[in-house]
Write a protein that holds these residues in place. Sequence first.
Motif, PDB file in Angstrom:
ATOM      1  N   GLY A  32      -3.649   7.635   2.818  1.00  0.00           N
ATOM      2  CA  GLY A  32      -2.605   6.622   2.769  1.00  0.00           C
ATOM      3  C   GLY A  32      -3.170   5.229   3.012  1.00  0.00           C
ATOM      4  O   GLY A  32      -4.378   5.018   3.077  1.00  0.00           O
ATOM      5  N   GLY A  33      -2.269   4.260   3.133  1.00  0.00           N
ATOM      6  CA  GLY A  33      -2.695   2.889   3.353  1.00  0.00           C
ATOM      7  C   GLY A  33      -3.069   2.202   2.057  1.00  0.00           C
ATOM      8  O   GLY A  33      -2.651   2.595   0.974  1.00  0.00           O
ATOM      9  N   THR A  34      -3.904   1.182   2.176  1.00  0.00           N
ATOM     10  CA  THR A  34      -4.312   0.389   1.017  1.00  0.00           C
ATOM     11  C   THR A  34      -5.222   1.196   0.102  1.00  0.00           C
ATOM     12  O   THR A  34      -6.068   1.950   0.560  1.00  0.00           O
ATOM     13  CB  THR A  34      -5.050  -0.879   1.484  1.00  0.00           C
ATOM     14  OG1 THR A  34      -4.220  -1.600   2.387  1.00  0.00           O
ATOM     15  CG2 THR A  34      -5.387  -1.769   0.298  1.00  0.00           C
ATOM     16  N   ALA A  35      -5.034   1.023  -1.200  1.00  0.00           N
ATOM     17  CA  ALA A  35      -5.887   1.714  -2.160  1.00  0.00           C
ATOM     18  C   ALA A  35      -7.338   1.301  -1.936  1.00  0.00           C
ATOM     19  O   ALA A  35      -7.639   0.124  -1.738  1.00  0.00           O
ATOM     20  CB  ALA A  35      -5.462   1.374  -3.579  1.00  0.00           C
ATOM     21  N   PRO A  36      -8.260   2.240  -1.969  1.00  0.00           N
ATOM     22  CA  PRO A  36      -9.658   1.933  -1.662  1.00  0.00           C
ATOM     23  C   PRO A  36     -10.311   1.050  -2.717  1.00  0.00           C
ATOM     24  O   PRO A  36      -9.995   1.117  -3.901  1.00  0.00           O
ATOM     25  CB  PRO A  36     -10.317   3.317  -1.631  1.00  0.00           C
ATOM     26  CG  PRO A  36      -9.465   4.152  -2.527  1.00  0.00           C
ATOM     27  CD  PRO A  36      -8.063   3.653  -2.302  1.00  0.00           C
ATOM     28  N   GLN A 105      -1.825   9.174  -4.287  1.00  0.00           N
ATOM     29  CA  GLN A 105      -2.459   8.808  -5.552  1.00  0.00           C
ATOM     30  C   GLN A 105      -1.414   8.386  -6.584  1.00  0.00           C
ATOM     31  O   GLN A 105      -1.610   7.423  -7.335  1.00  0.00           O
ATOM     32  CB  GLN A 105      -3.273   9.985  -6.102  1.00  0.00           C
ATOM     33  CG  GLN A 105      -4.488  10.352  -5.264  1.00  0.00           C
ATOM     34  CD  GLN A 105      -4.201  11.526  -4.344  1.00  0.00           C
ATOM     35  OE1 GLN A 105      -3.175  11.556  -3.681  1.00  0.00           O
ATOM     36  NE2 GLN A 105      -5.103  12.482  -4.311  1.00  0.00           N
ATOM     37  N   GLN A 106      -0.300   9.106  -6.610  1.00  0.00           N
ATOM     38  CA  GLN A 106       0.759   8.799  -7.564  1.00  0.00           C
ATOM     39  C   GLN A 106       1.361   7.424  -7.285  1.00  0.00           C
ATOM     40  O   GLN A 106       1.637   6.644  -8.218  1.00  0.00           O
ATOM     41  CB  GLN A 106       1.862   9.863  -7.495  1.00  0.00           C
ATOM     42  CG  GLN A 106       1.404  11.280  -7.803  1.00  0.00           C
ATOM     43  CD  GLN A 106       1.240  11.546  -9.281  1.00  0.00           C
ATOM     44  OE1 GLN A 106       1.651  10.742 -10.115  1.00  0.00           O
ATOM     45  NE2 GLN A 106       0.645  12.669  -9.626  1.00  0.00           N
ATOM     46  N   ARG A 107       1.574   7.108  -6.029  1.00  0.00           N
ATOM     47  CA  ARG A 107       2.116   5.787  -5.673  1.00  0.00           C
ATOM     48  C   ARG A 107       1.145   4.671  -6.057  1.00  0.00           C
ATOM     49  O   ARG A 107       1.561   3.607  -6.518  1.00  0.00           O
ATOM     50  CB  ARG A 107       2.425   5.719  -4.173  1.00  0.00           C
ATOM     51  CG  ARG A 107       3.705   6.434  -3.761  1.00  0.00           C
ATOM     52  CD  ARG A 107       3.909   6.384  -2.262  1.00  0.00           C
ATOM     53  NE  ARG A 107       5.170   6.984  -1.854  1.00  0.00           N
ATOM     54  CZ  ARG A 107       6.294   6.301  -1.603  1.00  0.00           C
ATOM     55  NH1 ARG A 107       6.278   4.973  -1.716  1.00  0.00           N
ATOM     56  NH2 ARG A 107       7.398   6.903  -1.233  1.00  0.00           N
ATOM     57  N   LEU A 112      -0.140   0.224  -9.888  1.00  0.00           N
ATOM     58  CA  LEU A 112      -0.982  -0.323 -10.955  1.00  0.00           C
ATOM     59  C   LEU A 112      -0.200  -0.489 -12.249  1.00  0.00           C
ATOM     60  O   LEU A 112      -0.379  -1.463 -12.984  1.00  0.00           O
ATOM     61  CB  LEU A 112      -2.184   0.586 -11.200  1.00  0.00           C
ATOM     62  CG  LEU A 112      -3.308   0.555 -10.165  1.00  0.00           C
ATOM     63  CD1 LEU A 112      -4.350   1.609 -10.507  1.00  0.00           C
ATOM     64  CD2 LEU A 112      -3.947  -0.827 -10.088  1.00  0.00           C
ATOM     65  N   SER A 113       0.674   0.460 -12.541  1.00  0.00           N
ATOM     66  CA  SER A 113       1.433   0.408 -13.790  1.00  0.00           C
ATOM     67  C   SER A 113       2.427  -0.741 -13.796  1.00  0.00           C
ATOM     68  O   SER A 113       2.857  -1.194 -14.856  1.00  0.00           O
ATOM     69  CB  SER A 113       2.167   1.727 -14.031  1.00  0.00           C
ATOM     70  OG  SER A 113       3.264   1.863 -13.147  1.00  0.00           O
ATOM     71  N   VAL A 167       9.959   8.066  -5.166  1.00  0.00           N
ATOM     72  CA  VAL A 167       9.944   6.825  -4.392  1.00  0.00           C
ATOM     73  C   VAL A 167      11.365   6.360  -4.101  1.00  0.00           C
ATOM     74  O   VAL A 167      11.710   5.994  -2.972  1.00  0.00           O
ATOM     75  CB  VAL A 167       9.144   5.735  -5.140  1.00  0.00           C
ATOM     76  CG1 VAL A 167       9.375   4.370  -4.497  1.00  0.00           C
ATOM     77  CG2 VAL A 167       7.659   6.075  -5.153  1.00  0.00           C
ATOM     78  N   TRP A 168      12.228   6.370  -5.123  1.00  0.00           N
ATOM     79  CA  TRP A 168      13.600   5.904  -4.912  1.00  0.00           C
ATOM     80  C   TRP A 168      14.351   6.825  -3.958  1.00  0.00           C
ATOM     81  O   TRP A 168      15.034   6.369  -3.041  1.00  0.00           O
ATOM     82  CB  TRP A 168      14.349   5.812  -6.246  1.00  0.00           C
ATOM     83  CG  TRP A 168      15.661   5.096  -6.091  1.00  0.00           C
ATOM     84  CD1 TRP A 168      15.896   3.760  -6.226  1.00  0.00           C
ATOM     85  CD2 TRP A 168      16.911   5.685  -5.717  1.00  0.00           C
ATOM     86  NE1 TRP A 168      17.206   3.474  -5.967  1.00  0.00           N
ATOM     87  CE2 TRP A 168      17.855   4.637  -5.644  1.00  0.00           C
ATOM     88  CE3 TRP A 168      17.322   6.986  -5.439  1.00  0.00           C
ATOM     89  CZ2 TRP A 168      19.194   4.853  -5.307  1.00  0.00           C
ATOM     90  CZ3 TRP A 168      18.647   7.205  -5.088  1.00  0.00           C
ATOM     91  CH2 TRP A 168      19.580   6.150  -5.029  1.00  0.00           C
TER      92      TRP A 168
END
Length: 206
Positions: A32-36, A105-107, A112-113, A167-168
């Motif tokens: 979790g947290g910020t994307a690496p 990973q999905q989030r 990004l999308s 997410v929603w």
Amino acid sequence: MSTPYERTGRTRQKQRTRDALVAAARELLARGGTAPTVEAAAEAAAVSRTTAYRYFPTRTALLVAAHPETTTSTLVPDDAGDDPAARLLGAVEAFIGLVVDTEHQQRTMLRLSLDPDTTRESLPLRQGRAIAWFEEALAPLRPRLGDAEIHRVALSVRSAVGIEALVWLTDVAGLSREEASEQMLWSARALLGQTLADAERASSTD
């Protein structure tokens, strides 16, 4: 997608290095947290930064490579037979499980999308794989519904399940992961039920 650097010289060793960087990125994402960043993945994989950038020139390239594998051609249960409900709901349940199990990973891929500077066509989340899986699950209904209607149903189901819906349902509606999963499965069941009811009414008026 490999870089020109990876396709020359000691390719097997380079593949191992790439795999190590991807594995490190996935592990960091799972926390979790910020994307690496590329640098963070390099440190975790015990690879030099210079070498890491030869494989992944940008963070986006690394995160795309770290997205969960989706090379499978079907999510239809082996024992579903030709029953469209069993096939579709089995595929949807498997898809929901994949999304929940790899939520971080999905989030990241969802973020990004939504980035206007990202080429969305290059992102796994925007390749339409799930739509194809659901169309395959609905294949027994193709003679009855036709290609266009099969695609419409698969598209509708995809809009009701997946990381966007998760997410929603969790962040906005306040549901637990288990409740959100049940809600997504219910939505898929309702969409299929409505489709079959509409088809039955249409055939009775012919």
